[in-house]
Design a protein around this motif. Sequence first.
Motif, mmCIF file in Angstrom:
data_model
loop_
_atom_site.group_PDB
_atom_site.id
_atom_site.type_symbol
_atom_site.label_atom_id
_atom_site.label_comp_id
_atom_site.label_asym_id
_atom_site.label_seq_id
_atom_site.Cartn_x
_atom_site.Cartn_y
_atom_site.Cartn_z
ATOM 1 N N TYR A 37 0.827 -1.204 0.000
ATOM 2 C CA TYR A 37 0.000 0.000 0.000
ATOM 3 C C TYR A 37 0.862 1.256 0.000
ATOM 4 N N ALA A 41 -3.501 4.342 -1.491
ATOM 5 C CA ALA A 41 -4.226 3.078 -1.369
ATOM 6 C C ALA A 41 -4.606 2.790 0.079
ATOM 7 N N HIS A 45 -8.231 2.469 1.569
ATOM 8 C CA HIS A 45 -8.594 1.222 2.236
ATOM 9 C C HIS A 45 -9.210 1.482 3.607
ATOM 10 N N ARG A 48 -12.645 2.666 3.320
ATOM 11 C CA ARG A 48 -13.565 1.555 3.047
ATOM 12 C C ARG A 48 -13.863 0.764 4.317
ATOM 13 N N ASP A 63 -19.320 -6.727 1.739
ATOM 14 C CA ASP A 63 -18.228 -7.331 0.976
ATOM 15 C C ASP A 63 -16.912 -6.717 1.431
ATOM 16 N N SER A 65 -14.025 -7.439 0.538
ATOM 17 C CA SER A 65 -12.984 -7.450 -0.493
ATOM 18 C C SER A 65 -13.125 -6.283 -1.466
ATOM 19 N N GLN A 66 -14.006 -5.347 -1.161
ATOM 20 C CA GLN A 66 -14.204 -4.206 -2.044
ATOM 21 C C GLN A 66 -12.916 -3.405 -2.218
ATOM 22 N N GLU A 67 -12.816 -2.741 -3.361
ATOM 23 C CA GLU A 67 -11.664 -1.898 -3.632
ATOM 24 C C GLU A 67 -11.655 -0.694 -2.671
ATOM 25 N N PRO A 68 -10.472 -0.132 -2.410
ATOM 26 C CA PRO A 68 -10.418 1.077 -1.581
ATOM 27 C C PRO A 68 -11.269 2.194 -2.180
ATOM 28 N N ARG A 70 -12.062 5.624 -3.749
ATOM 29 C CA ARG A 70 -11.290 6.565 -4.561
ATOM 30 C C ARG A 70 -11.229 7.911 -3.841
ATOM 31 N N ALA A 205 -8.952 -6.491 3.684
ATOM 32 C CA ALA A 205 -9.998 -7.399 3.286
ATOM 33 C C ALA A 205 -10.575 -8.103 4.489
#
Length: 211
Positions: A37, A41, A45, A48, A63, A65-68, A70, A205
């Motif tokens: 990271y 990122a 993260h 999130r 979820d 595992s979602q992306e960080p 933006r 995650a």
Amino acid sequence: MSEKISDLLERAAAATVPVVRGIDDGQLSLPTPCGAYDVRALAGHLYRVVINFQALAAKRDTDLSQEPVRLEGDWRGGFAEETRGLIAAWAAPGAEDGTAGRMAMPARTVGAMALGDLVVHGWDLARATGQPYDTSGARGSLDVVGERFAELAPTARKMGVFGPEVPVGADAPPLERLLGLTGRDPHWTAAGAAGTAGASGAAGAQGVAGA
């Protein structure tokens, strides 16, 4: 009687939110103590995580595992607002009761995982961007996270979420003991990380601060 997770989160947020607000756009590509990271990122993260663990407090699945998130617009203000939402979610009646998440873990343990991410990634971001990280008001938070993470550590290492424990002195402050437990060198510097892969780990995650 154990302190409420929401109170512990509030204290941890008092240390972490100012760090996030203090990140300069020119620092977003800097390395962090958290593996692959960079600052961008890792901040995304943690953003999130703060959102996802509001859902878990309400016993809704999410979820992980979602992306960080933006980092766009007033993302610093948005992070602060969502962190207030996280505190409120864990203050709601019943938030610490029963189980939460697909792993059906005790809700208080899940809350401690959110707390751990807020503390450890707050330190990651502070160290990466040269900011102080003041946990003087968060001793109770560090104690709870240290206790829970010690229980989770063997499984977390098998999953690659924590790196190998970094030894620290027996008289080390609680934050340094926590960092070492998650596989971090409490004396990490960006200069020392230059040209290296850094520590491994993807806390995000799983909702546990990775090393």
